[in-house]
Enzyme design. Structure first.
Site, PDB file in Angstrom:
ATOM      1  N   LEU A 157      72.618  78.386  38.546  1.00 45.25           N
ATOM      2  CA  LEU A 157      73.660  78.784  39.506  1.00 45.25           C
ATOM      3  C   LEU A 157      73.201  78.459  40.928  1.00 45.25           C
ATOM      4  CD1 LEU A 157      76.477  80.127  38.988  1.00 45.25           C
ATOM      5  CD2 LEU A 157      75.486  82.210  39.933  1.00 45.25           C
ATOM      6  N   GLY A 158      72.914  77.177  41.145  1.00 50.22           N
ATOM      7  CA  GLY A 158      72.625  76.703  42.507  1.00 50.22           C
ATOM      8  C   GLY A 158      73.944  76.362  43.183  1.00 50.22           C
ATOM      9  N   ARG A 159      73.853  75.469  44.178  1.00 55.12           N
ATOM     10  CA  ARG A 159      75.075  75.101  44.911  1.00 55.12           C
ATOM     11  C   ARG A 159      76.141  74.546  43.971  1.00 55.12           C
ATOM     12  NH1 ARG A 159      71.263  72.981  49.490  1.00 55.12           N
ATOM     13  NH2 ARG A 159      70.367  71.951  47.702  1.00 55.12           N
ATOM     14  N   ILE A 160      75.730  73.629  43.090  1.00 54.18           N
ATOM     15  CA  ILE A 160      76.710  72.991  42.200  1.00 54.18           C
ATOM     16  C   ILE A 160      77.164  73.979  41.123  1.00 54.18           C
ATOM     17  CG2 ILE A 160      76.974  71.171  40.456  1.00 54.18           C
ATOM     18  CD1 ILE A 160      75.173  69.406  42.312  1.00 54.18           C
ATOM     19  N   ARG A 179      66.563  81.129  37.102  1.00 54.06           N
ATOM     20  CA  ARG A 179      65.229  81.727  37.208  1.00 54.06           C
ATOM     21  C   ARG A 179      65.304  83.235  37.414  1.00 54.06           C
ATOM     22  NH1 ARG A 179      62.601  77.342  41.106  1.00 54.06           N
ATOM     23  NH2 ARG A 179      64.751  77.454  41.790  1.00 54.06           N
ATOM     24  N   ARG A 235      71.110  66.369  34.710  1.00 53.47           N
ATOM     25  CA  ARG A 235      70.276  65.218  34.382  1.00 53.47           C
ATOM     26  C   ARG A 235      70.113  65.187  32.870  1.00 53.47           C
ATOM     27  NH1 ARG A 235      70.965  63.327  38.659  1.00 53.47           N
ATOM     28  NH2 ARG A 235      69.461  62.723  40.253  1.00 53.47           N
ATOM     29  N   ASP A 259      77.921  63.401  31.482  1.00 53.09           N
ATOM     30  CA  ASP A 259      77.943  62.419  32.567  1.00 53.09           C
ATOM     31  C   ASP A 259      76.558  61.818  32.757  1.00 53.09           C
ATOM     32  OD1 ASP A 259      79.244  61.067  34.791  1.00 53.09           O
ATOM     33  OD2 ASP A 259      78.023  62.323  36.109  1.00 53.09           O
ATOM     34  N   GLU A 264      69.420  56.371  30.898  1.00 54.59           N
ATOM     35  CA  GLU A 264      70.584  55.636  31.435  1.00 54.59           C
ATOM     36  C   GLU A 264      70.198  54.190  31.779  1.00 54.59           C
ATOM     37  OE1 GLU A 264      71.943  58.019  34.715  1.00 54.59           O
ATOM     38  OE2 GLU A 264      72.252  59.749  33.415  1.00 54.59           O
ATOM     39  N   HIS A 282      77.601  58.570  34.621  1.00 56.69           N
ATOM     40  CA  HIS A 282      76.928  59.192  35.782  1.00 56.69           C
ATOM     41  C   HIS A 282      77.763  58.986  37.056  1.00 56.69           C
ATOM     42  CE1 HIS A 282      72.748  60.541  37.342  1.00 56.69           C
ATOM     43  NE2 HIS A 282      73.704  60.928  38.182  1.00 56.69           N
TER      44      HIS A 282
HETATM   45  C1  8YV Z   1      73.932  59.633  42.259  1.00 55.21           C
HETATM   46  C2  8YV Z   1      73.004  61.884  41.560  1.00 55.21           C
HETATM   47  O1  8YV Z   1      74.381  59.063  41.065  1.00 55.21           O
HETATM   48  O2  8YV Z   1      72.933  63.056  43.574  1.00 55.21           O
HETATM   49  C3  8YV Z   1      72.412  62.858  42.494  1.00 55.21           C
HETATM   50  O3  8YV Z   1      71.392  63.458  42.134  1.00 55.21           O
HETATM   51  O4  8YV Z   1      72.651  61.795  40.454  1.00 55.21           O
HETATM   52  C4  8YV Z   1      74.124  61.051  42.038  1.00 55.21           C
HETATM   53  O5  8YV Z   1      74.776  61.582  43.108  1.00 55.21           O
HETATM   54  C5  8YV Z   1      72.708  58.885  42.538  1.00 55.21           C
HETATM   55  O6  8YV Z   1      71.725  59.439  43.291  1.00 55.21           O
HETATM   56  C6  8YV Z   1      73.127  57.514  43.061  1.00 55.21           C
HETATM   57  O7  8YV Z   1      73.066  57.375  44.396  1.00 55.21           O
END
Ligand code: 8YV
Length: 318
Positions: A157-160, A179, A235, A259, A264, A282
Site C-alpha cells: 500500500l505505497g503510492r500506487i 511491511r 514487477r 502487465d 520481459e 508493461h
Molecule cells: C516504465 C516502470 O516501463 O516506472 C517504472 O518502474 O516500470 C515503467 O514506468 C519503465 O521504467 C520505462 O521507462
C-alpha cells in the site's frame, strides 16, 4: 567530442524523441547500446573521467561495473519509479545519487490495474475477439463473472497501491498487506498468504526488492483459490512465474492479468495460450501524458544535479 566542453551523459537505452532531444541540448550524449563491447572499453579508457550522469530506465538499470568505471559520475537518473535494477547502496558508496520518477505515473498505473481487473473478470479481450472474429452470429458469448462486490487484496500500500485501493473501494471491500499497518480504513493482513485467503482479487503493487522476490508463490496462489484472480502491475520478480503457470494450467486460480513478467519481453507460452489470462506488455505508465511528465522529471533532476542543486526526487539507500 574534444571541442565540446559540455557534460558527458551516458544513455543506456532509447528514449522518446523529445527526451532524446532535450538530453542532447544538455550534454554530449553517448549511446551506450550502440557501442560494441570492445568499443566500450576503448571509449572508457579515453573518456571515462568526463561522464557525469547515466540516464536509464527501470528495466535496464545501471550495471555496477559501469558505475565503478566512471570516476566523475554523480547521478543515475531513472526514467521510471522502479529502481530495482540499480544497486542504490553500491551507487551511494561510489558517491553517486539516484533519482527516479515517482508520483507522476501513479494514476496511470492504478488506472491500468483497474482496467486489468475489469478486463479479466468481464473477459473484455475475449469479447472483442468474439465480435471481430464473427463468432457473435453463431450465438452469445459464455457468461463472465461480476466485478462489483468482489473482495480486493492489495500487496503493497505505497503510492500506487493506495491509488488502486481508492479506485477499487467503489467496487468492493479492500484489504492490504505490507511491511506494517497504515492509518487507513482498509483491513491489514500480516502477509500475502493471509491476504490471499481473505480476498477474491489479489493485486500486486509493491516494489521489487530482494525481500519481495517470489512473494507470491504457490502457497499464496493456492490460498487465493479456484475463484480468485491475480493482477500484477509491479514487477515480474514479485511473482513466482513457474508457480503461476502451474496454478493457471491446473485451474488452482481462476485467472491472472499481468502487465509485468519475470523475463520481459519473454512471456511463458502457457500464459499466452491460456484463456484465463489477460496480458499487456508493461504499459502501466505508457501514456503520452505520463511519459511526458516522467521525461520532464528526469530532466529536472538532471538539471538540478548539473547546477549543484538538490535533486527533486532522489532515491535514498534503505
Ligand atoms: C516504465 C516502470 O516501463 O516506472 C517504472 O518502474 O516500470 C515503467 O514506468 C519503465 O521504467 C520505462 O521507462
Amino acid at each position: 567530442m574534444t571541442q565540446d566542453s559540455r557534460p558527458v551523459l551516458i544513455r543506456l537505452c532509447p528514449f522518446p524523441p523529445d527526451l532524446e532531444a532535450a538530453l542532447a541540448e544538455r550534454g554530449q550524449v553517448i549511446d551506450w547500446p550502440a557501442l560494441a563491447p570492445a568499443e566500450r572499453s576503448q571509449w572508457l579508457n579515453d573518456h571515462a573521467g568526463g561522464v557525469r550522469a547515466i540516464i536509464t530506465n527501470g528495466h535496464v538499470g545501471a550495471p555496477r561495473d559501469l558505475v565503478e568505471a566512471l570516476p566523475a559520475l554523480g547521478l543515475i537518473a531513472v526514467n521510471g519509479v522502479g529502481y530495482d535494477q540499480v544497486d542504490i547502496a553500491h551507487a551511494a558508496a561510489h558517491g553517486v545519487a539516484v533519482a527516479n520518477t515517482p508520483d507522476v505515473l501513479t494514476d496511470d498505473v492504478a488506472d491500468l490495474a483497474v482496467g486489468l481487473v475489469i478486463g479479466l473478470i468481464r473477459q473484455i479481450a475475449r469479447a472483442d475477439a468474439f465480435v471481430r472474429g464473427g463468432a457473435w452470429a453463431g450465438g452469445n458469448m459464455p457468461l463472465a463473472r461480476k466485478v462489483t462486490g468482489r473482495r480486493f487484496g492489495i500487496v503493497g500500500l505505497g503510492r500506487i497501491g493506495h491509488a488502486i485501493a481508492r479506485r477499487l473501494s467503489v467496487f468492493g471491500p479492500v484489504a492490504y498487506t505490507g511491511r506494517a499497518p497504515k492509518p487507513v480504513a482498509y483491513d491489514f493482513h500480516p502477509d500475502p498468504l493471509a491476504l490471499a485467503a481473505a480476498c477474491d482479487v489479489l493485486i500486486v503493487a509493491c516494489a521489487a526488492t530482494p525481500a519481495t522476490r517470489h512473494l507470491i508463490d504457490a502457497r499464496v496462489l493456492n490460498a487465493l483459490g479456484p475463484d480468485g484472480v491475480l493482477v500484477n502491475v509491479a514487477r515480474g520478480s514479485v511473482v513466482d512465474e513457474a508457480a503461476l503457470v502451474a496454478a493457471v494450467e491446473n485451474e488452482l486460480i481462476a485467472g491472472a492479468a499481468l502487465d509485468v513478467f519475470e523475463d520481459e519481453p519473454n512471456v511463458p507460452a502457457a500464459l499466452i495460450d491460456s484463456p484465463a489470462t489477460l496480458l499487456t506488455p508493461h504499459i502501466a505508465s505508457a501514456t503520452v501524458e505520463t511519459r511526458g511528465a516522467m521525461a520532464a522529471l528526469v530532466l529536472d533532476n538532471l538539471d538540478a544535479f548539473l547546477a549543484g542543486r538538490p535533486l527533486l526526487t532522489p532515491v535514498s539507500p534503505a
